[in-house]
Design an enzyme around this catalytic site. Sequence first.
Site, PDB file in Angstrom:
ATOM      1  N   CYS A 262      16.381  17.426  25.189  1.00 47.75           N
ATOM      2  CA  CYS A 262      14.898  16.263  25.593  1.00 47.75           C
ATOM      3  C   CYS A 262      15.039  15.582  24.431  1.00 47.75           C
ATOM      4  CB  CYS A 262      13.691  16.622  25.769  1.00 47.75           C
ATOM      5  SG  CYS A 262      13.203  18.152  24.650  1.00 47.75           S
TER       6      CYS A 262
ATOM      7  N   CYS B 198      -4.989   8.630  33.576  1.00 47.83           N
ATOM      8  CA  CYS B 198      -3.910   8.457  32.969  1.00 47.83           C
ATOM      9  C   CYS B 198      -3.042   8.225  34.363  1.00 47.83           C
ATOM     10  CB  CYS B 198      -3.534   9.807  32.244  1.00 47.83           C
ATOM     11  SG  CYS B 198      -1.777   9.850  31.837  1.00 47.83           S
TER      12      CYS B 198
ATOM     13  N   ASP C  12      18.532  25.070  26.103  1.00 43.64           N
ATOM     14  CA  ASP C  12      17.459  24.902  26.854  1.00 43.64           C
ATOM     15  C   ASP C  12      16.293  24.140  25.411  1.00 43.64           C
ATOM     16  OD1 ASP C  12      15.556  22.829  27.763  1.00 43.64           O
ATOM     17  OD2 ASP C  12      15.313  23.846  29.752  1.00 43.64           O
TER      18      ASP C  12
ATOM     19  N   GLU D 167      13.689  34.472  24.451  1.00 43.84           N
ATOM     20  CA  GLU D 167      12.660  33.620  24.533  1.00 43.84           C
ATOM     21  C   GLU D 167      11.483  33.885  23.077  1.00 43.84           C
ATOM     22  OE1 GLU D 167      10.227  30.700  24.620  1.00 43.84           O
ATOM     23  OE2 GLU D 167      11.504  30.550  25.112  1.00 43.84           O
TER      24      GLU D 167
ATOM     25  N   PHE E 272      16.678  29.612  24.685  1.00 45.87           N
ATOM     26  CA  PHE E 272      15.041  29.109  25.218  1.00 45.87           C
ATOM     27  C   PHE E 272      14.550  28.996  26.595  1.00 45.87           C
ATOM     28  CE2 PHE E 272      18.206  27.298  21.990  1.00 45.87           C
ATOM     29  CZ  PHE E 272      16.712  27.222  20.396  1.00 45.87           C
TER      30      PHE E 272
ATOM     31  N   GLN F  12       9.339  22.073  33.175  1.00 39.90           N
ATOM     32  CA  GLN F  12       9.155  20.535  33.171  1.00 39.90           C
ATOM     33  C   GLN F  12       7.760  19.975  34.297  1.00 39.90           C
ATOM     34  OE1 GLN F  12      11.522  19.099  31.824  1.00 39.90           O
ATOM     35  NE2 GLN F  12      12.908  20.587  31.236  1.00 39.90           N
TER      36      GLN F  12
END
Length: 297
Positions: free
Chosen positions: A255, A36, A231, A188, A167, A140
């Site tokens: 995102c 990859c 987030d 969370e 989150f 991330q």
Amino acid sequence: SPLEFGYRTTAEFHIQGRRVGFNREGSHDLVDIDACPLISDDMNRALAMVRELAPAAPGTIESAEIRAGTDALQVTLYAQDDPRGYRILADELAAAIGGECRVAGVRVGSDRTRGLHGQPHVHMRLAGQQFRVSAQSFFQVNLGVAERLCEAVLPVASRGARVLDLFAGVGVFGLLLADVADEVVAVESSAPAVADADANCAEFAADNLRVIQAEVSPDVVGGAWDVAVLDPPRAGCPRAVLEVLDAARVVYVSCDPSTLARDLKALLARGYRLDTVQLFDMFPQTFHIETLAVLSR
């Protein structure tokens, strides 16, 4: 992004016998790959060893996640049966990969991670700090861009602020903001991520940060806050939460532009104004984008 290729610190690969790769878009057809280009050379070498040794597993391994930490490389095997039966394979895999390598095991559908060779977590360095990240915890994938994202988020909290971190994951934003805030509450739902956040709080000696394991819901966002950091995953934030959120400033990290637009519309209808929007190329070679939106009222 500082890197166009080799930027991902985490990637998951599906396994069928000696075939290892990704599912074809919109199907469960496995596309076998040799390597990859979005991960590092070390991670690709680990991928080659997974391909070679996975067929010798005592059961069925559905996928393997490879994460490059600052202190070790970790391979997590997701199996259909009890991962404790994979210790011999884990030792062989770690020896074949070489260097500081850890192997963890997860039974598909469980949130319990077992260390099969070494600890079931690594550390990731971000914004000058080390964060513990377990096999099933989100972090991330592009550290170069994540650095710039943190630099953009940190100035929103002034000294003495009350901060709500929704989150929260392993606690990155909450812990960084705890340096200036009086109080931070991090929410969370993932048990592995909460365990990491608690460990990171202890390492940071962040006595002004409290971690709550719960789904993000109206029940956990009560009260007035100076700053709320959101987030969420791609699905966005529940509408019921946005309708009761009471914060002078909202920092929304997204995102998915479509769910971000939907959620911003709900906040604007409640009297918030959109101050800034920044785009971050978190995922080069893809159409995905990370967005930071800051609102106030």
